[in-house]
Design an enzyme around this catalytic site. Structure first.
Site, short mmCIF file in Angstrom:
data_model
loop_
_atom_site.label_atom_id
_atom_site.label_comp_id
_atom_site.label_asym_id
_atom_site.label_seq_id
_atom_site.Cartn_x
_atom_site.Cartn_y
_atom_site.Cartn_z
N SER A 118 0.65 -1.28 0.01
CA SER A 118 -0.03 -0.07 0.07
C SER A 118 0.81 1.27 -0.06
O SER A 118 0.36 2.27 -0.23
CB SER A 118 -1.12 -0.06 1.27
N HIS A 139 -1.85 -2.79 -6.45
CA HIS A 139 -2.48 -2.36 -5.24
C HIS A 139 -4.05 -2.58 -5.46
O HIS A 139 -4.74 -1.73 -5.97
CB HIS A 139 -1.86 -0.89 -5.05
N GLU A 151 -4.45 0.01 -8.41
CA GLU A 151 -3.50 0.83 -8.57
C GLU A 151 -2.41 0.12 -9.22
O GLU A 151 -1.76 -0.82 -8.68
CB GLU A 151 -2.69 1.55 -7.58
N ASN A 189 -3.63 6.37 -1.07
CA ASN A 189 -3.17 6.55 0.15
C ASN A 189 -2.43 7.77 0.63
O ASN A 189 -2.27 8.19 1.70
CB ASN A 189 -2.29 5.20 0.75
#
Length: 282
Positions: A118, A139, A151, A189
């Site tokens: 992440s 991801h 991602e 994130n």
């Protein structure tokens, strides 16, 4: 449907979700973990996840049985040697991931190694591998069977062919691949977790309760879930680890982890998975 074999390393929440989606999409899945007990729990949770889809009439009972039959479990990394793609979903510990990638890269010269990290550097992971051009970030987001985003993170060493293959796989899994550069926290994130961190500061300072923060963001910003309820779902330890990666990677004080978040993690209040975070869970 495909007879292609996919490996998933790590049978925690994310690994289980990834394995479920991969199996439901017609691929043979080899789910690896160091602990047999965790693999048994993972298989049971995949069964529950598929049962929910049957109840919602999204798949048939026959589809569920076929998907479960495509999931095998193993405690041997060597069992993944025939996999076309191996998706790593181990805990966010750089040393652990580097060791896994070093070992996995020796299994086959043709296997793509995709990390579900992440926030950690894909370039750093690729650097320890014998075939760094076949390392890429993939991801997924929790809950994996529900959220459509993947991602796709290109390391400095990643080849165009590897990115193309992973984007094709993501589409086959019913996901939408979004290309993102290899920077701390990637895109989602880097935006999301600092918001959670700031929400923790608001609670720490006594400006608002967790309930008030979440209600305000749902009603005022149209968020489907408040940031602190989301933090509990993600895991406060994961949120803290991402903030630490952002702080180290950018060296900017705006990424300083909230002391309240650090204390809660130290106390074992990790969110839903521990029964207590910003909220209590039965």
């Amino acid at each position: 449907m495909s007879d292609q074999q996919i490996g998933v390393v790590g049978a925690g929440t994310m690994g289980q979700g990834i394995a479920q989606v991969v199996a439901a999409s017609g691929y043979q899945v080899h789910l690896y973990d160091v602990a047999e007990e965790q693999l048994s729990r993972a298989k049971a949770n995949i069964d529950k996840g598929l049962t929910k889809l049957v109840a919602k009439e999204k798949i048939s009972e026959a589809d569920k049985s076929a998907a479960l039959a495509r999931v095998s479990t193993t405690t041997s990394l060597d069992s993944l040697s025939d996999c076309a793609v191996i998706i790593e979903a181990a805990p966010e510990q750089p040393e652990l991931k580097e060791k896994l990638f070093r070992d996995l890269s020796r299994l086959s010269s043709s296997t793509i190694l995709a990390s579900n990290t992440s926030s950690l550097s894909l370039t750093r992971l690729a650097a320890v591998c014998e075939h760094p051009e076949r390392v890429v970030g993939m991801h997924f987001f929790n809950p994996v069977p529900v959220l459509k985003l993947v991602e796709v993170i290109r390391a400095e060493q990643t080849s165009d062919a590897t990115v193309d293959e992973i984007e094709t796989l993501a589409k086959a899994l019913g996901k939408t691949a979004v290309p993102v550069g290899d920077a701390p926290g990637f895109a989602v994130n880097r935006l999301l977790v600092p918001m959670i961190n700031e929400a923790a500061f608001i609670v720490q300072e006594g400006t608002a309760t967790p309930e008030a923060v979440d209600e305000a963001m749902k009603l005022g910003a149209a968020h489907p879930m408040g940031p602190l309820a989301l933090a509990d779902l993600i895991g406060l330890d994961v949120c803290l680890a991402i903030m630490e990666v952002l702080q180290e990677g950018f060296g900017d004080p705006k990424y300083r982890p909230c002391p309240l978040l650090k204390r809660m993690v130290a106390a074992g209040y990790l969110g839903r998975k521990s029964g207590r975070g910003f909220y209590h869970y039965d």
